[in-house]
Design a protein around this motif. Structure first.
Motif, PDB file in Angstrom:
ATOM      1  N   LYS A  12      44.134  37.234  35.324  1.00  0.00           N
ATOM      2  CA  LYS A  12      44.487  35.830  35.622  1.00  0.00           C
ATOM      3  C   LYS A  12      43.261  35.071  36.133  1.00  0.00           C
ATOM      4  O   LYS A  12      43.029  33.919  35.767  1.00  0.00           O
ATOM      5  CB  LYS A  12      45.598  35.776  36.687  1.00  0.00           C
ATOM      6  N   GLU A  15      41.134  34.104  33.325  1.00  0.00           N
ATOM      7  CA  GLU A  15      41.629  32.885  32.663  1.00  0.00           C
ATOM      8  C   GLU A  15      41.148  31.649  33.410  1.00  0.00           C
ATOM      9  O   GLU A  15      40.669  30.690  32.801  1.00  0.00           O
ATOM     10  CB  GLU A  15      43.161  32.866  32.649  1.00  0.00           C
ATOM     11  N   LEU A 277      40.480  39.852  28.622  1.00  0.00           N
ATOM     12  CA  LEU A 277      41.142  38.928  27.688  1.00  0.00           C
ATOM     13  C   LEU A 277      40.601  39.068  26.271  1.00  0.00           C
ATOM     14  O   LEU A 277      41.092  38.434  25.344  1.00  0.00           O
ATOM     15  CB  LEU A 277      40.963  37.474  28.154  1.00  0.00           C
TER      16      LEU A 277
END
Ligand code: MG
Length: 278
Positions: A12, A15, A277
């Motif tokens: 997270k 991101e 990711l």
């Protein structure tokens, strides 16, 4: 207490870090002669909205903008406004952050406005940025917090002195833990202090924002009446670079660098952790 993150939480933060990288790319392009610092703030606001992220700067302790824009002798926390028009030859440090699902990213860079900058300004920014990377390369399992401080300070002290005398390593501000909040324990000095211990051990899940601030003169600063703008006491120009970094089992991941820090860390013989990711 240092907050240790899970792999999911680091993903997270990655991101959020990539949103910050996008703000950097857009504001770097917009930092041209004639632009106001308010224009740059507007650019950043749009990038955050496009990514469905939230701003962690806007409203922080009452801060009235989405980014900090610190021009020339302003070290950090400059407030974007309509009357600060960028001129050819200026330098500007842009500090930006973003939140995704409650997880924070925070990073800064110094940009050159226009052309014709004196060599010592180019060198000031290079030394500041490179000291940050030296610090990031010290984010290793088993190291202590002080090893990051030592790497940053050591890099700067090893450089040839500028014509102005010496580099001022700003002492009033430093790096910080980051994660479920933008500013968390521990505070990271950009120099080694005998008054401080070695600090916490660096373990997988440890996340830190590393942000050296260096001037062409004094290490001393003061704050303007707006309660935000930080200037060097001698009005010498300064540079500010920052990345948010996560330590994993496989080494450091630079959350706010597009490539995760791969290329720059390789120069220090460090392998960046794989991008969660990718
Ligand atoms: Mg920061």
């Amino acid at each position: 207490m240092v907050e240790i993150k899970t792999a999911e939480q680091i993903a997270k933060m990655r991101e959020a870090g990539l949103v910050v990288a996008a703000i950097h790319a857009a504001t770097r392009e917009a930092a041209v002669p004639g632009a106001t610092t308010k224009d740059l703030d507007e650019v950043a606001r749009k990038v955050i909205a496009e990514h469905g992220a939230k701003s962690n700067f806007l409203g922080y302790g009452g801060f009235p903008a989405t980014i900090c824009t610190s021009v020339n002798e302003v070290v950090v926390h400059g407030i974007p406004d309509e009357k600060t028009v960028l001129k050819d030859g200026d330098i500007i440090s842009i500090d930006a952050g973003a939140i995704i699902d409650g997880w924070h990213g925070d990073a800064a860079f110094t940009a050159f406005v226009g052309t014709g900058h004196a060599p010592e300004l180019l060198e000031l920014s290079r030394v500041t940025e490179e000291s940050m990377w030296a610090g990031i390369a010290a984010v290793k399992n088993g190291n202590r917090l002080v090893d990051i401080s030592r790497a940053i300070e050591g890099y700067i002290r090893r450089q040839p002195r500028p014509a102005t005398g010496k580099y001022g390593i700003i002492e009033d501000y430093g790096g910080h833990g980051i994660g479920s909040e933008m500013h968390m324990d521990p505070h990271l000095l950009n120099y080694v202090s005998r008054k401080r211990g070695k600090g916490p051990k660096l373990v997988p899940g440890f996340c830190i924002a590393i942000e050296p601030m260096v001037s062409l003169g004094t290490a001393r600063t003061h704050v303007l009446e707006d309660d935000w703008t930080v200037l060097t006491d001698d009005m010498s120009w300064s540079s500010h670079w920052e990345h948010s970094v996560a330590l994993t089992e496989e080494g450091p991941l630079v959350l706010t660098a597009v490539d995760g820090g791969k290329a720059k860390l390789a120069e220090y013989g460090v392998t960046a952790a794989p991008d969660p990711l990718a």
